[in-house]
Design a protein around this motif. Structure first.
Motif, mmCIF file in Angstrom:
data_model
loop_
_atom_site.group_PDB
_atom_site.id
_atom_site.type_symbol
_atom_site.label_atom_id
_atom_site.label_comp_id
_atom_site.label_asym_id
_atom_site.label_seq_id
_atom_site.Cartn_x
_atom_site.Cartn_y
_atom_site.Cartn_z
ATOM 1 N N ALA A 86 24.384 0.682 -2.777
ATOM 2 C CA ALA A 86 23.167 0.147 -1.968
ATOM 3 C C ALA A 86 21.768 0.816 -1.365
ATOM 4 O O ALA A 86 20.548 0.129 -0.856
ATOM 5 C CB ALA A 86 24.059 -0.702 -0.768
ATOM 6 N N ALA A 87 22.510 1.829 -1.252
ATOM 7 C CA ALA A 87 21.456 2.634 -0.347
ATOM 8 C C ALA A 87 19.958 2.797 -1.838
ATOM 9 O O ALA A 87 18.546 2.859 -1.585
ATOM 10 C CB ALA A 87 21.867 3.856 -0.014
ATOM 11 N N GLY A 88 20.311 3.252 -3.328
ATOM 12 C CA GLY A 88 19.312 3.361 -3.981
ATOM 13 C C GLY A 88 18.695 2.093 -4.392
ATOM 14 O O GLY A 88 17.516 2.113 -4.952
ATOM 15 N N LEU A 89 19.398 0.408 -4.187
ATOM 16 C CA LEU A 89 19.036 -0.757 -4.245
ATOM 17 C C LEU A 89 17.852 -0.405 -2.777
ATOM 18 O O LEU A 89 16.463 -1.280 -3.353
ATOM 19 C CB LEU A 89 19.505 -1.840 -4.789
ATOM 20 N N GLY A 90 17.866 -0.506 -1.680
ATOM 21 C CA GLY A 90 16.971 -0.424 -0.677
ATOM 22 C C GLY A 90 15.995 0.218 -0.466
ATOM 23 O O GLY A 90 14.708 0.281 -1.021
ATOM 24 N N LEU A 91 16.276 2.128 -1.711
ATOM 25 C CA LEU A 91 14.981 2.661 -1.593
ATOM 26 C C LEU A 91 14.053 2.070 -2.555
ATOM 27 O O LEU A 91 13.055 2.534 -2.688
ATOM 28 C CB LEU A 91 15.698 3.977 -2.519
ATOM 29 N N LEU A 92 14.918 1.769 -3.703
ATOM 30 C CA LEU A 92 14.164 1.053 -4.835
ATOM 31 C C LEU A 92 12.961 -0.403 -4.642
ATOM 32 O O LEU A 92 11.880 -0.397 -4.968
ATOM 33 C CB LEU A 92 14.381 0.694 -5.738
ATOM 34 N N THR A 93 13.875 -1.128 -3.385
ATOM 35 C CA THR A 93 13.242 -2.172 -2.845
ATOM 36 C C THR A 93 12.202 -1.476 -2.152
ATOM 37 O O THR A 93 10.678 -2.161 -2.170
ATOM 38 C CB THR A 93 13.915 -3.125 -2.714
ATOM 39 N N SER A 94 12.452 -0.681 -1.538
ATOM 40 C CA SER A 94 10.598 -0.178 -0.602
ATOM 41 C C SER A 94 9.889 0.009 -1.358
ATOM 42 O O SER A 94 8.506 0.873 -0.842
ATOM 43 C CB SER A 94 11.263 0.806 0.036
ATOM 44 N N SER A 95 10.182 1.201 -2.075
ATOM 45 C CA SER A 95 9.262 1.788 -3.433
ATOM 46 C C SER A 95 8.519 0.414 -3.494
ATOM 47 O O SER A 95 6.971 0.599 -4.147
ATOM 48 C CB SER A 95 10.251 2.628 -4.414
ATOM 49 N N ALA A 96 8.213 -0.621 -4.256
ATOM 50 C CA ALA A 96 8.362 -1.756 -5.257
ATOM 51 C C ALA A 96 7.323 -2.274 -3.480
ATOM 52 O O ALA A 96 6.273 -2.268 -3.447
ATOM 53 C CB ALA A 96 8.889 -3.221 -4.957
ATOM 54 N N GLY A 97 8.122 -2.100 -2.630
ATOM 55 C CA GLY A 97 7.141 -2.827 -1.046
ATOM 56 C C GLY A 97 5.773 -1.473 -0.439
ATOM 57 O O GLY A 97 4.991 -2.072 -0.646
ATOM 58 N N LEU A 98 6.693 -0.433 -1.246
ATOM 59 C CA LEU A 98 5.378 0.901 -0.237
ATOM 60 C C LEU A 98 4.041 0.700 -1.268
ATOM 61 O O LEU A 98 2.647 0.157 -1.533
ATOM 62 C CB LEU A 98 6.028 2.019 -0.660
ATOM 63 N N GLY A 99 4.136 0.138 -2.740
ATOM 64 C CA GLY A 99 2.803 -0.158 -3.761
ATOM 65 C C GLY A 99 2.370 -0.915 -3.364
ATOM 66 O O GLY A 99 0.746 -1.467 -3.288
ATOM 67 N N ALA A 100 2.896 -2.181 -3.447
ATOM 68 C CA ALA A 100 2.757 -2.995 -2.428
ATOM 69 C C ALA A 100 1.590 -3.204 -1.401
ATOM 70 O O ALA A 100 0.510 -3.920 -1.673
ATOM 71 C CB ALA A 100 3.367 -4.552 -2.463
ATOM 72 N N LEU A 101 2.530 -2.423 -0.220
ATOM 73 C CA LEU A 101 1.682 -2.325 1.138
ATOM 74 C C LEU A 101 0.338 -2.124 0.839
ATOM 75 O O LEU A 101 -0.579 -1.755 1.169
ATOM 76 C CB LEU A 101 2.218 -1.295 1.395
ATOM 77 N N CYS A 102 0.194 -0.158 -0.034
ATOM 78 C CA CYS A 102 -1.058 0.269 -0.561
ATOM 79 C C CYS A 102 -2.111 -0.641 -1.135
ATOM 80 O O CYS A 102 -3.353 -0.724 -1.338
ATOM 81 C CB CYS A 102 -0.343 1.424 -1.666
ATOM 82 N N ALA A 103 -1.192 -1.066 -2.062
ATOM 83 C CA ALA A 103 -2.137 -2.515 -2.962
ATOM 84 C C ALA A 103 -3.239 -3.547 -1.874
ATOM 85 O O ALA A 103 -4.174 -4.249 -1.688
ATOM 86 C CB ALA A 103 -1.546 -3.784 -3.627
ATOM 87 N N GLY A 104 -1.825 -4.248 -0.657
ATOM 88 C CA GLY A 104 -2.834 -4.767 0.464
ATOM 89 C C GLY A 104 -3.911 -4.023 1.294
ATOM 90 O O GLY A 104 -5.566 -4.565 0.818
ATOM 91 N N MET A 105 -3.748 -3.065 1.828
ATOM 92 C CA MET A 105 -4.670 -1.734 1.918
ATOM 93 C C MET A 105 -6.235 -1.313 1.202
ATOM 94 O O MET A 105 -6.980 -1.334 1.844
ATOM 95 C CB MET A 105 -4.288 -0.465 2.747
ATOM 96 N N THR A 106 -5.840 -1.405 -0.571
ATOM 97 C CA THR A 106 -7.053 -1.447 -1.051
ATOM 98 C C THR A 106 -7.907 -2.778 -1.171
ATOM 99 O O THR A 106 -9.276 -2.883 -1.364
ATOM 100 C CB THR A 106 -6.372 -1.112 -2.418
ATOM 101 N N LYS A 107 -7.114 -3.868 -0.889
ATOM 102 C CA LYS A 107 -7.848 -4.808 -1.341
ATOM 103 C C LYS A 107 -8.494 -5.140 -0.328
ATOM 104 O O LYS A 107 -9.813 -5.736 0.018
ATOM 105 C CB LYS A 107 -6.661 -6.506 -1.085
ATOM 106 N N ALA A 108 -8.388 -5.060 1.400
ATOM 107 C CA ALA A 108 -9.060 -5.136 2.618
ATOM 108 C C ALA A 108 -9.848 -4.529 2.275
ATOM 109 O O ALA A 108 -10.907 -4.666 3.362
ATOM 110 C CB ALA A 108 -8.307 -4.542 3.734
ATOM 111 N N PHE A 109 -10.150 -2.582 1.754
ATOM 112 C CA PHE A 109 -11.507 -2.547 1.539
ATOM 113 C C PHE A 109 -12.053 -3.151 0.904
ATOM 114 O O PHE A 109 -13.921 -2.390 0.449
ATOM 115 C CB PHE A 109 -11.437 -1.036 1.552
ATOM 116 N N LEU A 110 -11.892 -3.453 -0.494
ATOM 117 C CA LEU A 110 -12.756 -3.978 -1.551
ATOM 118 C C LEU A 110 -13.966 -5.370 -1.259
ATOM 119 O O LEU A 110 -13.270 -5.643 -0.150
ATOM 120 C CB LEU A 110 -11.821 -4.210 -2.599
ATOM 121 N N PRO A 111 -15.046 -4.986 -1.423
ATOM 122 C CA PRO A 111 -15.523 -6.592 -1.506
ATOM 123 C C PRO A 111 -14.990 -7.543 -1.493
ATOM 124 O O PRO A 111 -13.781 -7.760 -2.681
ATOM 125 C CB PRO A 111 -17.144 -5.949 -2.703
ATOM 126 N N GLY A 112 -15.693 -8.429 -0.895
ATOM 127 C CA GLY A 112 -15.703 -10.413 -1.325
ATOM 128 C C GLY A 112 -15.009 -10.516 -2.476
ATOM 129 O O GLY A 112 -15.888 -10.429 -3.311
#
Length: 408
Positions: A264-290
């Motif tokens: 279960a701990a590994g599952l949480g870590l894997l899912t959080s890794s996907a979340g980390l990538g997605a969070l970085c994507a959201g921040m990237t999108k915020a800085f990009l032109p409209g």
């Protein structure tokens, strides 16, 4: 981006935070989103723990998502007719009740495969109503020129929870057990229910959707999609990357424990890794032109292509550290593509059509992810995860590359 389609070069698109109601919405929503992601990890782990079957894990994901494919557009019509604030409160109360049912059934030792399937289906049914609610409510808490900012910030909020929720869920399951995880995620719905009661959403621009016959209004939503080519294209691209990338992310219990024996701990870590990538994507999108209204951004299409291409690499990976990085890459690419597709649809959409049209986008995205999960689960059961991931990913790369070539 303004409503005329003019490209705005703001350093960061956070204008929606200037609105009091949207700040309240975001502050309360982070609790409900953490509950959602904790629940996904917990239910996925229970499904795997009960059966050790990749097919059943995929089936539970499918059961949770399937109602959206059937009832989502119907709820979209309904949301365009009712008071969206009250609808949001009702759906959150129902999600709270279902989360409590998960907890009580577990404590009573009644959470077998049948009960798990039924409760997952009920949760998916309520979510199929809540999806058009949230996509209609949040843009009505700001002025029309800040709608693109709403989508970006909501995505950052969603993916922040996607980072923290699974990690918390896996950590709590490993340290205190499934029951404690189910109870905590149930209580996390309460702050958002309170926050909704404080909101004052903008009134609809017209009452036409209320006066139309129900199925006439439903057809009007489909007609709007038909008459706007970029919306149809956005739906097709969303369906493809959701089927492959998000379908893969829905069977992470198989990867975490079936491939790497991390529990279960590994599952949480894997899912959080996907979340980390997605969070970085959201921040990237915020800085990009409209984005420019009426057009799909090519970088988002390339991102979807890269993400689909990573799926076979995940299937071939025998390194835990590499797999964590690859899953983060899937989260990043899927989120860049997802935010961009949603923005392309929402940016010039009238409030009285928002529920219907966005329910179709959710139906395609969630339905494709459900179909991808159950397909990957079945193929993994028959041929192993490596072959399943390579087959699905390779086919997806070919289809999306062909789309890009034909629309170059």
């Amino acid at each position: 981006m303004d409503r005329t389609g003019t490209l705005l070069l703001n350093p960061m698109n956070l204008s929606a935070l200037g609105f009091r109601d949207f700040r309240i919405y975001i502050g309360g929503n982070i609790f409900a989103l953490n509950a959602l992601w904790m629940q996904r990890v917990t239910i996925g782990w229970i499904a795997w723990d009960l059966t050790a079957s990749a097919s059943f894990v995929g089936f539970i994901a499918f059961v949770n998502f399937a109602p959206t494919m059937i009832t989502g557009p119907l709820f979209g019509v309904l949301i365009d007719r009712v008071r969206v604030k009250q609808a949001a409160k009702v759906t959150q109360l129902l999600l709270f009740a279902i989360a409590m049912a998960f907890y009580l059934c577990f404590r009573l030792d009644a959470l077998n495969v049948v009960v798990l399937s039924i409760l997952s289906g009920l949760s998916g049914l309520v979510a199929s109503a809540h999806n058009p609610v949230r996509m209609s409510l949040a843009p009505r808490l700001v002025d029309l020129d800040s709608v693109a900012s709403v989508i970006t910030i909501a995505a950052i909020n969603f993916n922040l929870a996607r980072l923290t929720g699974p990690a918390l869920g896996g950590w709590i399951i490993a340290g205190w057990g499934v029951g404690t995880a189910l109870l905590i995620q149930t209580l996390c719905y309460l702050p958002f229910i309170f926050a909704i009661s404080l909101l004052r959403p903008r009134e609809r621009s017209s009452s036409k959707s209320i006066q139309e016959p129900f199925f006439g209004a439903l057809i009007a939503g489909f007609r709007h999609v038909k008459h706007h080519a970029h919306i149809g294209q956005a739906l097709c691209v969303t369906g493809l990357f959701a089927f492959i990338i998000r379908g893969t992310l829905e069977i992470l219990p198989v990867v975490a424990d079936g491939v790497f024996n991390k529990g279960a701990a590994g599952l949480g870590l894997l899912t959080s890794s996907a979340g980390l990538g997605a969070l970085c994507a959201g921040m990237t999108k915020a800085f990009l032109p409209g984005q420019i209204a009426g057009r799909l951004p090519r970088p988002a299409l390339i991102s979807a292509l890269v993400g689909i291409g990573l799926v076979p690499v995940v299937g071939l990976s025998h390194s835990w550290q590499l797999t964590l990085g690859l899953i983060a890459g899937l989260g990043y690419t899927a989120t860049i593509a997802g935010i961009s597709m949603q923005t392309a649809i929402q940016i010039d959409l009238d409030d009285d059509l928002r529920g219907r049209v966005m329910s179709l986008w959710v139906m395609v995205g969630i339905g494709a992810a459900a179909a991808g999960a159950i397909t990957l689960g079945f193929l993994t059961e028959q041929f192993g995860f490596s072959l399943a991931a390579c087959s699905i990913g390779g086919l997806g790369v070919f289809i999306l590359a062909l789309f890009l070539f034909r629309n170059r």
